[in-house]
Design an enzyme around this catalytic site. Sequence first.
Site, PDB file in Angstrom:
ATOM      1  N   ILE A  14      32.568  42.098  38.883  1.00  0.00           N
ATOM      2  CA  ILE A  14      31.909  40.945  39.498  1.00  0.00           C
ATOM      3  C   ILE A  14      32.719  39.688  39.196  1.00  0.00           C
ATOM      4  O   ILE A  14      32.662  39.140  38.109  1.00  0.00           O
ATOM      5  CB  ILE A  14      30.464  40.775  38.981  1.00  0.00           C
ATOM      6  CG1 ILE A  14      29.651  42.045  39.197  1.00  0.00           C
ATOM      7  CG2 ILE A  14      29.785  39.594  39.664  1.00  0.00           C
ATOM      8  CD1 ILE A  14      29.501  42.489  40.630  1.00  0.00           C
ATOM      9  N   HIS A  15      33.497  39.279  40.173  1.00  0.00           N
ATOM     10  CA  HIS A  15      34.267  38.026  40.073  1.00  0.00           C
ATOM     11  C   HIS A  15      33.673  37.042  41.078  1.00  0.00           C
ATOM     12  O   HIS A  15      32.547  37.244  41.548  1.00  0.00           O
ATOM     13  CB  HIS A  15      35.762  38.292  40.292  1.00  0.00           C
ATOM     14  CG  HIS A  15      36.076  39.029  41.553  1.00  0.00           C
ATOM     15  ND1 HIS A  15      36.267  38.394  42.760  1.00  0.00           N
ATOM     16  CD2 HIS A  15      36.184  40.365  41.807  1.00  0.00           C
ATOM     17  CE1 HIS A  15      36.511  39.296  43.706  1.00  0.00           C
ATOM     18  NE2 HIS A  15      36.459  40.510  43.149  1.00  0.00           N
ATOM     19  N   ALA A  16      34.378  35.997  41.427  1.00  0.00           N
ATOM     20  CA  ALA A  16      33.818  34.919  42.240  1.00  0.00           C
ATOM     21  C   ALA A  16      33.274  35.385  43.598  1.00  0.00           C
ATOM     22  O   ALA A  16      32.174  35.006  43.988  1.00  0.00           O
ATOM     23  CB  ALA A  16      34.864  33.826  42.447  1.00  0.00           C
ATOM     24  N   GLU A  87      35.259  45.442  49.297  1.00  0.00           N
ATOM     25  CA  GLU A  87      36.578  45.157  48.730  1.00  0.00           C
ATOM     26  C   GLU A  87      37.482  46.377  48.706  1.00  0.00           C
ATOM     27  O   GLU A  87      38.689  46.248  48.528  1.00  0.00           O
ATOM     28  CB  GLU A  87      36.463  44.619  47.303  1.00  0.00           C
ATOM     29  CG  GLU A  87      35.844  43.235  47.254  1.00  0.00           C
ATOM     30  CD  GLU A  87      35.890  42.634  45.877  1.00  0.00           C
ATOM     31  OE1 GLU A  87      35.810  41.395  45.811  1.00  0.00           O
ATOM     32  OE2 GLU A  87      36.016  43.344  44.871  1.00  0.00           O
TER      33      GLU A  87
END
Length: 88
Positions: A14-16, A87
């Site tokens: 979980i990134h931006a 992604e």
Amino acid sequence: MIEKIIVVKNRAGIHARPAALIAQTANTYSCEITLAHGETTVNAKSIMGVITMAAGYNTQLTITADGADEKEAVQAIEALFESKFTEE
């Protein structure tokens, strides 16, 4: 109130971008939605809160929703995790 365990399936964690998707999705519902990992519980409607969880690949999170549209909210956020945030 609905509580469900979900797993971070995308390799980057979980990134931006995923945090923004989670918060945007959560904000379309009126119920209260939280994500929890260990001792940390954050408001799923807050991008910064979700980012600070630093949830990596294969991390188990508990999503909790409480309110009129709780079932739909949990399903929508779970779908984001299942799709690996588009992604991969």
